[in-house]
Enzyme design. Sequence first.
Site, PDB file in Angstrom:
ATOM      1  N   CYS A  24      50.780  38.425  35.103  1.00 33.99           N
ATOM      2  CA  CYS A  24      51.249  40.268  34.609  1.00 33.99           C
ATOM      3  C   CYS A  24      50.744  40.153  36.975  1.00 33.99           C
ATOM      4  CB  CYS A  24      50.617  41.322  34.570  1.00 33.99           C
ATOM      5  SG  CYS A  24      48.388  40.682  34.866  1.00 33.99           S
TER       6      CYS A  24
ATOM      7  N   CYS B  87      46.674  34.633  25.589  1.00 33.46           N
ATOM      8  CA  CYS B  87      46.050  36.161  26.544  1.00 33.46           C
ATOM      9  C   CYS B  87      47.509  36.795  27.523  1.00 33.46           C
ATOM     10  CB  CYS B  87      44.668  36.149  27.737  1.00 33.46           C
ATOM     11  SG  CYS B  87      43.690  35.318  26.238  1.00 33.46           S
TER      12      CYS B  87
ATOM     13  N   CYS C 147      41.630  40.054  36.119  1.00 34.09           N
ATOM     14  CA  CYS C 147      43.047  39.133  36.850  1.00 34.09           C
ATOM     15  C   CYS C 147      42.317  38.591  38.334  1.00 34.09           C
ATOM     16  CB  CYS C 147      43.677  40.017  37.425  1.00 34.09           C
ATOM     17  SG  CYS C 147      45.117  39.946  35.888  1.00 34.09           S
TER      18      CYS C 147
ATOM     19  N   ASP D  64      47.729  34.911  30.534  1.00 30.21           N
ATOM     20  CA  ASP D  64      47.145  35.136  32.228  1.00 30.21           C
ATOM     21  C   ASP D  64      47.108  33.564  32.721  1.00 30.21           C
ATOM     22  OD1 ASP D  64      47.287  37.216  33.327  1.00 30.21           O
ATOM     23  OD2 ASP D  64      45.819  37.944  32.172  1.00 30.21           O
TER      24      ASP D  64
END
Lengths: 383, 169
Positions: free
Chosen positions: B75, B45, B119, B47
């Site tokens: 990111c 994905c 996140c 992360d």
Amino acid sequence: MQKIYLDYAATTPVDKRVLSEMTPYFGVKFGNSMSLHSFGRAAKIALEESRAVLAGFINADLNEIIFTGSATESNNLALKGVALKNKEKKHIIISSIEHPCIVESSEWLKKQGFEITKIPVDKYGTVDTEYVRRAITKKTILVSVIHASNEIGTIQPIEKIGKICREAGVYFHTDASQSFGKILIDVKKMNIDLLTASSHKIYGPKGAALLYIRKGIMVEPVLHGGGQENGLRGSTVNIPAVVGFARAVDIYKKEAKKENARLIKLRNNLIRKVLKIEDSHLNGHPEKRLPNNANFWFDFIEGESLIMQLDMEGIACSTGSACSSFKLEPSHVLMATGLRPEQAHGSLRVSLGRQTTEKEINQLIKLLPKIIKKIREISPYGK
Amino acid sequence: MVNKNKLNTCSSLYTPQVMKTFKNPHNYGKIKNADGIGKVGNIVCGDVMWLYIKVAKNRKDEEIIKDIKFETFGCVAAISTSSTITDLAKGKTIKEAMEIEKDDIVKKLGGLPSIKYHCSILAVDALIEAIYDYFTKKGNKIPIDLKLKHEKIQKAKDIIEKRYKKWKS
């Protein structure tokens, strides 16, 4: 800080010569090209002169060029327009590395009952032409293959694909948004039935694009309106943008050869130096690629972080990472070339253009290893 | 002129605080002989967050997070939320640390694009997993709320792994 723009595949600045050609059509020659009076006639003349320039550039006839508002619109019109005119057949073929507007248009057609086949590509992103031949059935209406990839720059053997389609009696569309102006296109020689090209990728304004439709091919309009563009695209024509588009092509015709040679030299130097970075790889074809495109992937790197680190140094590039897309999925183009998702996340596209200098490329070559080292230090997978 | 603060850009743009944190993240790296490690996310994905904690006792004889570090593949948002959770958790008692919520992180960062909210959840999960790992390693009785949170994280992880099964190396 001097900013460095290396995202010419996304869009280009409008050339000053283009802009000055456009200016009168905003305030002085502002007429509607459908009006009968002198204002309208002036606009109509500008429109038809522009059409002549663009038609000549790809060896098409005047009435084979339709102006639209964007390459996305042209691609929508090509796919939907041809499919809906040939409803009795049900099959459309596209490549697996098309721009989202082709992918999404075909998804929409699927919902309307059409069947879609996607042609695979090899590790360089080149379409397998034999697969195209085998995929064509009696039900096939249209094959659409992007001329040169917007992401990895790979140039497709479209003349050959066009020939296969012509022999099979199937229409062939190519999205030439990235290649138009950079690679010479002759629609007759290349067996192209429909072609999309865009203004803002070649230093023209945004808001103008074209669809070439070979004489005799019937297309169902997507925008219904006042009969503009042979009744195929209702909308008041954006004359300033169309005039700019034609002027941009005029300039390209004179300068492309020299400019391409300059860009290839800069680009090859960039690729050579970047591949010296540990665990770095090239995406796309080593030779058969757009003169201004370089695309890499780096192990243990997430692309959005890389782009934003570069941005903080004033350098603008792009990535196929999932985190940078609104869908949170990695680039389908990179995945089609066989990359794993985590590899696609680490991709970097550098696209050069008219303002790009050797100094700018050297600045990128200098900064990139440092930035990659920093990101890898934060990553659990780095060394 | 348009007031830039009122433009609807927050769904796609990072706040200055996010960018500042991304530029100079705090507490990144490994802790050797960490008392607990929380590993969350999935590289497929895009992360992955690893959180290391070192636990000690304060004067009141409560267990506190003495040191905390992160390693993140991800990111701008993933790196900023990682850095922020280390700032928020450092020096806190285990009990306090377990109460840190995603909104605390988002608030500290002055907001996150809506598409990047996950996140902040990832950062909270990483801390929970590090604390869970600490309890497990020490052989301590695991508090029920910690156990429940851990199970929820594992369940979500299983779903994602199933979804990306074909990419398993």
